[in-house]
Design an enzyme around this catalytic site. Structure first.
Site, PDB file in Angstrom:
ATOM      1  N   GLU A 202     -19.164 -16.035 -48.277  1.00 39.44           N
ATOM      2  CA  GLU A 202     -20.338 -16.147 -47.393  1.00 39.44           C
ATOM      3  C   GLU A 202     -20.797 -17.603 -47.296  1.00 39.44           C
ATOM      4  O   GLU A 202     -21.230 -18.055 -46.242  1.00 39.44           O
ATOM      5  CB  GLU A 202     -21.458 -15.226 -47.915  1.00 39.44           C
ATOM      6  CG  GLU A 202     -21.100 -13.757 -47.674  1.00 39.44           C
ATOM      7  CD  GLU A 202     -21.684 -12.779 -48.675  1.00 39.44           C
ATOM      8  OE1 GLU A 202     -22.612 -13.137 -49.427  1.00 39.44           O
ATOM      9  OE2 GLU A 202     -21.186 -11.623 -48.708  1.00 39.44           O
TER      10      GLU A 202
ATOM     11  N   GLU B 121     -11.923 -12.193 -54.158  1.00 37.37           N
ATOM     12  CA  GLU B 121     -12.725 -11.319 -53.303  1.00 37.37           C
ATOM     13  C   GLU B 121     -12.140 -11.321 -51.890  1.00 37.37           C
ATOM     14  O   GLU B 121     -12.410 -12.243 -51.109  1.00 37.37           O
ATOM     15  CB  GLU B 121     -14.172 -11.815 -53.231  1.00 37.37           C
ATOM     16  CG  GLU B 121     -14.881 -11.838 -54.572  1.00 37.37           C
ATOM     17  CD  GLU B 121     -16.400 -11.763 -54.399  1.00 37.37           C
ATOM     18  OE1 GLU B 121     -16.979 -10.798 -54.902  1.00 37.37           O
ATOM     19  OE2 GLU B 121     -16.982 -12.642 -53.747  1.00 37.37           O
TER      20      GLU B 121
ATOM     21  N   HIS C  76     -18.251 -18.750 -52.778  1.00 37.39           N
ATOM     22  CA  HIS C  76     -18.306 -17.394 -52.224  1.00 37.39           C
ATOM     23  C   HIS C  76     -17.957 -17.457 -50.735  1.00 37.39           C
ATOM     24  O   HIS C  76     -18.336 -18.398 -50.045  1.00 37.39           O
ATOM     25  CB  HIS C  76     -19.689 -16.788 -52.435  1.00 37.39           C
ATOM     26  CG  HIS C  76     -19.694 -15.316 -52.178  1.00 37.39           C
ATOM     27  ND1 HIS C  76     -19.706 -14.798 -50.904  1.00 37.39           N
ATOM     28  CD2 HIS C  76     -19.623 -14.257 -53.025  1.00 37.39           C
ATOM     29  CE1 HIS C  76     -19.656 -13.471 -50.979  1.00 37.39           C
ATOM     30  NE2 HIS C  76     -19.600 -13.122 -52.248  1.00 37.39           N
TER      31      HIS C  76
ATOM     32  N   GLY D 299     -18.697  -5.777 -48.867  1.00 35.14           N
ATOM     33  CA  GLY D 299     -19.775  -5.095 -48.153  1.00 35.14           C
ATOM     34  C   GLY D 299     -19.300  -4.102 -47.107  1.00 35.14           C
ATOM     35  O   GLY D 299     -20.085  -3.613 -46.298  1.00 35.14           O
TER      36      GLY D 299
ATOM     37  N   GLY E 266     -21.419  -6.914 -55.688  1.00 32.33           N
ATOM     38  CA  GLY E 266     -22.541  -7.184 -54.788  1.00 32.33           C
ATOM     39  C   GLY E 266     -23.497  -6.006 -54.761  1.00 32.33           C
ATOM     40  O   GLY E 266     -24.327  -5.827 -55.657  1.00 32.33           O
ATOM     41  N   GLY E 267     -23.368  -5.168 -53.743  1.00 34.30           N
ATOM     42  CA  GLY E 267     -24.314  -4.073 -53.511  1.00 34.30           C
ATOM     43  C   GLY E 267     -24.597  -3.215 -54.745  1.00 34.30           C
ATOM     44  O   GLY E 267     -25.759  -2.885 -55.024  1.00 34.30           O
TER      45      GLY E 267
ATOM     46  N   TRP F 185     -26.484 -10.777 -56.701  1.00 33.88           N
ATOM     47  CA  TRP F 185     -27.582 -10.133 -55.958  1.00 33.88           C
ATOM     48  C   TRP F 185     -27.662 -10.641 -54.517  1.00 33.88           C
ATOM     49  O   TRP F 185     -28.358 -10.054 -53.706  1.00 33.88           O
ATOM     50  CB  TRP F 185     -28.926 -10.401 -56.655  1.00 33.88           C
ATOM     51  CG  TRP F 185     -29.101  -9.734 -57.980  1.00 33.88           C
ATOM     52  CD1 TRP F 185     -28.202  -8.939 -58.643  1.00 33.88           C
ATOM     53  CD2 TRP F 185     -30.278  -9.785 -58.807  1.00 33.88           C
ATOM     54  NE1 TRP F 185     -28.743  -8.509 -59.831  1.00 33.88           N
ATOM     55  CE2 TRP F 185     -30.018  -9.012 -59.958  1.00 33.88           C
ATOM     56  CE3 TRP F 185     -31.517 -10.420 -58.702  1.00 33.88           C
ATOM     57  CZ2 TRP F 185     -30.953  -8.849 -60.982  1.00 33.88           C
ATOM     58  CZ3 TRP F 185     -32.451 -10.261 -59.718  1.00 33.88           C
ATOM     59  CH2 TRP F 185     -32.169  -9.477 -60.848  1.00 33.88           C
ATOM     60  N   LYS F 186     -26.989 -11.752 -54.223  1.00 39.75           N
ATOM     61  CA  LYS F 186     -27.069 -12.373 -52.894  1.00 39.75           C
ATOM     62  C   LYS F 186     -28.544 -12.611 -52.543  1.00 39.75           C
ATOM     63  O   LYS F 186     -29.348 -12.873 -53.440  1.00 39.75           O
ATOM     64  CB  LYS F 186     -26.313 -11.523 -51.856  1.00 39.75           C
ATOM     65  CG  LYS F 186     -24.878 -11.217 -52.325  1.00 39.75           C
ATOM     66  CD  LYS F 186     -23.991 -10.637 -51.265  1.00 39.75           C
ATOM     67  CE  LYS F 186     -22.605 -10.385 -51.848  1.00 39.75           C
ATOM     68  NZ  LYS F 186     -21.644  -9.866 -50.878  1.00 39.75           N
TER      69      LYS F 186
ATOM     70  N   SER G   2     -16.625  -4.354 -52.600  1.00 41.69           N
ATOM     71  CA  SER G   2     -16.881  -2.909 -52.615  1.00 41.69           C
ATOM     72  C   SER G   2     -16.458  -2.250 -53.927  1.00 41.69           C
ATOM     73  O   SER G   2     -16.020  -1.096 -53.942  1.00 41.69           O
ATOM     74  CB  SER G   2     -16.226  -2.218 -51.414  1.00 41.69           C
ATOM     75  OG  SER G   2     -16.760  -2.731 -50.207  1.00 41.69           O
TER      76      SER G   2
END
Ligand code: 13P
Length: 252
Positions: free
Chosen positions: A98, A168, A96, A174, A235-236, A10-11, A214
């Protein structure tokens, strides 16, 4: 022999109330469903205990998105692996891109985090992946190999057997630009060979290697049909139950 896993990340999205509503909705749609994969949701830290208590743990595992590289003590703002475990979470996403890019996480820090996660009986979902310039320079194989070696290859075979990997590619996160099924298979097979060379074929064959970047309801089936792609880190598309469920159903 190895598990198929669909894991949501969910980040930094959803308030506690929104997250609880999302978890409850997912729990509801999975009730009575027969699943061909394990389902995990990676929520913000503050949601973990509430979400873990609210979902059917036989169907939905809960993951933190990080944990500290220290056991306990004067580290203001940090959350330890044992605290994560105490919420009822069973997994922790580590490394991750990020976290590596925005919070300066190094291979050495991640090695410590993995060890602490395992010590606290959490399953690490360990992320690796190259940036666009590395892919364009044809360096993606050596980059992911190095990431695995630097943070994981001092583990015993027994401990390595508890790790889930997530490939990833940073350029696909994203961006709506997914790796093609062939690109995913090529590098997942390379990752598995790398594991086999270090730990033997049996350990390599038992390791789940997820694809992330994605991944959505439209492309999940094609990605997951590859022999070395054992599911996804989403993710999204994990923020909408219908989309996430459709990805889970890619295994049916
Ligand atoms: P997206 O699915 O939004 O591209 O994110 C992938 C990801 O980073 C999961 O950890």
């Amino acid at each position: 022999m190895r598990k198929n896993i669909v894991a949501g990340n969910w980040k930094m999205n959803k308030t506690l109330q929104e997250g609880m509503a999302l978890a409850a909705e997912l729990n509801e749609v999975l009730k009575g469903a027969s699943l061909n994969c394990d389902v995990v949701i990676g929520t913000p830290f503050i949601h973990l205990a509430s979400v873990a208590a609210a979902v059917d743990s036989a169907k939905i595992g809960v993951a933190a998105q990080n944990c500290a590289d220290k056991e306990s003590g004067a580290y203001t703002g940090e959350i330890s692996a044992s605290m994560v475990k105490s919420t009822g979470a069973a997994y922790v996403i580590l490394g991750h891109s990020e976290r590596r890019a925005y919070y300066g996480e190094t291979a050495a820090t991640l090695k410590t985090k993995v060890e602490l996660a395992l010590k606290n009986e959490l399953t690490p979902i360990f992320c690796i992946g190259e940036v666009l310039e590395e892919r364009e320079a044809g360096k993606h194989f050596e980059v992911v190999k190095q990431q695995i070696e630097d943070s994981l290859f001092e583990l015993s075979a027994q401990d390595f057997g508890k790790i889930v990997l997530a490939y990833e590619p940073v350029w696909a996160i994203g961006t709506g630009k997914t790796a093609s099924a062939a690109q995913a298979q090529e590098i997942h097979a390379f990752i598995r060979q790398t594991l086999a060379a270090k730990y033997g074929q049996e350990v390599a064959d038992a390791t789940s290697i997820l694809y992330g970047g994605s991944c959505n309801a439209g492309n999940a089936k094609e990605l997951f049909s590859n022999p070395d792609v054992d599911g996804g880190l989403i993710g999204g598309a994990s923020l909408k139950v219908a989309d996430f469920k459709a990805i889970i159903d890619a295994f049916n």
